[in-house]
Write a protein that holds these residues in place. Sequence first.
Motif, PDB file in Angstrom:
ATOM      1  N   PHE A 147       0.999  -1.431  -0.014  1.00 16.30           N
ATOM      2  CA  PHE A 147       0.045  -0.009   0.062  1.00 16.30           C
ATOM      3  C   PHE A 147       0.876   1.401  -0.159  1.00 16.30           C
ATOM      4  CE2 PHE A 147      -3.773   2.396   1.980  1.00 16.30           C
ATOM      5  CZ  PHE A 147      -4.216   2.641   0.942  1.00 16.30           C
ATOM      6  N   TYR A 148       2.304   1.291   0.670  1.00 15.37           N
ATOM      7  CA  TYR A 148       2.825   2.453   0.707  1.00 15.37           C
ATOM      8  C   TYR A 148       3.380   2.467  -0.634  1.00 15.37           C
ATOM      9  CZ  TYR A 148       3.000   3.762   5.734  1.00 15.37           C
ATOM     10  OH  TYR A 148       2.537   4.105   7.018  1.00 15.37           O
ATOM     11  N   GLN A 149       4.049   1.526  -1.163  1.00 15.57           N
ATOM     12  CA  GLN A 149       4.174   1.764  -2.560  1.00 15.57           C
ATOM     13  C   GLN A 149       3.226   1.983  -3.568  1.00 15.57           C
ATOM     14  OE1 GLN A 149       5.510  -2.719  -2.828  1.00 15.57           O
ATOM     15  NE2 GLN A 149       7.724  -2.223  -2.392  1.00 15.57           N
ATOM     16  N   HIS A 150       2.269   1.610  -3.551  1.00 13.71           N
ATOM     17  CA  HIS A 150       1.117   1.941  -4.330  1.00 13.71           C
ATOM     18  C   HIS A 150       0.864   3.598  -4.119  1.00 13.71           C
ATOM     19  CE1 HIS A 150      -2.641   1.786  -6.629  1.00 13.71           C
ATOM     20  NE2 HIS A 150      -3.242   2.501  -5.669  1.00 13.71           N
ATOM     21  N   ALA A 151       0.785   3.861  -2.875  1.00 12.69           N
ATOM     22  CA  ALA A 151       0.495   5.486  -2.485  1.00 12.69           C
ATOM     23  C   ALA A 151       1.481   6.359  -3.118  1.00 12.69           C
ATOM     24  CB  ALA A 151       0.415   5.613  -1.094  1.00 12.69           C
ATOM     25  N   CYS A 152       2.907   5.747  -3.014  1.00 18.00           N
ATOM     26  CA  CYS A 152       4.082   6.467  -3.556  1.00 18.00           C
ATOM     27  C   CYS A 152       3.838   6.981  -4.880  1.00 18.00           C
ATOM     28  CB  CYS A 152       5.216   5.736  -3.111  1.00 18.00           C
ATOM     29  SG  CYS A 152       6.897   6.739  -3.481  1.00 18.00           S
TER      30      CYS A 152
ATOM     31  N   LEU B  87       8.745   9.841   2.195  1.00 20.47           N
ATOM     32  CA  LEU B  87       8.197   9.081   3.341  1.00 20.47           C
ATOM     33  C   LEU B  87       7.553   7.924   2.960  1.00 20.47           C
ATOM     34  CD1 LEU B  87       7.766   9.077   6.733  1.00 20.47           C
ATOM     35  CD2 LEU B  87       5.312  10.107   5.894  1.00 20.47           C
ATOM     36  N   PHE B  88       6.754   7.643   2.023  1.00 18.01           N
ATOM     37  CA  PHE B  88       6.248   6.377   1.686  1.00 18.01           C
ATOM     38  C   PHE B  88       7.215   5.331   1.504  1.00 18.01           C
ATOM     39  CE2 PHE B  88       1.824   8.759   0.463  1.00 18.01           C
ATOM     40  CZ  PHE B  88       1.570   8.789   1.872  1.00 18.01           C
ATOM     41  N   ARG B  89       8.299   5.649   0.400  1.00 16.70           N
ATOM     42  CA  ARG B  89       9.115   4.655   0.383  1.00 16.70           C
ATOM     43  C   ARG B  89      10.010   4.120   1.649  1.00 16.70           C
ATOM     44  NH1 ARG B  89       9.426   7.422  -4.809  1.00 16.70           N
ATOM     45  NH2 ARG B  89      11.112   8.888  -3.926  1.00 16.70           N
ATOM     46  N   ASP B  90      10.351   5.286   2.516  1.00 12.60           N
ATOM     47  CA  ASP B  90      11.047   4.781   3.715  1.00 12.60           C
ATOM     48  C   ASP B  90      10.188   3.796   4.588  1.00 12.60           C
ATOM     49  OD1 ASP B  90      13.088   6.295   3.130  1.00 12.60           O
ATOM     50  OD2 ASP B  90      12.291   8.090   4.654  1.00 12.60           O
ATOM     51  N   MET B  91       8.667   4.318   4.488  1.00 12.39           N
ATOM     52  CA  MET B  91       7.817   3.177   5.183  1.00 12.39           C
ATOM     53  C   MET B  91       7.769   1.782   4.544  1.00 12.39           C
ATOM     54  SD  MET B  91       7.012   5.147   7.861  1.00 12.39           S
ATOM     55  CE  MET B  91       5.428   5.088   8.439  1.00 12.39           C
TER      56      MET B  91
END
Length: 143
Positions: free
Chosen positions: A20-25, A36-40
């Motif tokens: 989901f973080y990758q998608h949001a990024c 931030l999303f990549r870090d998470m």
Amino acid sequence: MTSTSELNELIEITRDGQRFYQHACEEVKDVELQHLFRDMAQAKTQVIQALSVKLAADHKKVSQGGTMVGKLRELYMDTKTKLGGDPRVAYVDQLEEVEDRILHAFEDALEGAEPDVRALLATELPRLRACHSRMQQLKHSLH
């Protein structure tokens, strides 16, 4: 629940967050949020790797998928952002809920875990709590 199935469930829930973080990024245009999303997502990858190593050491099969909840959340967000509104706020809200889900799953698993699994989960919990806190703070700053 056996420790194998419990660890695999935690891997699936964490993988939901990672994906989901990758998608949001990919969906948000804000460069700071992308970073931030990549870090998470990377933090989730590290947790998945730690749990996978434990399963592999015990000669157990590691789950490669996510959960239906994770897939539905992503579909919901795609639909919601297409209908309008600020995608930054929408994604941060949903990602904070993802962090809640992951953290609660790990805390619940810790309670009944065997000693070796308990030690592993206790090692990963500070990273998960830090991720949760980061998203919680970001959510509050956007509202």
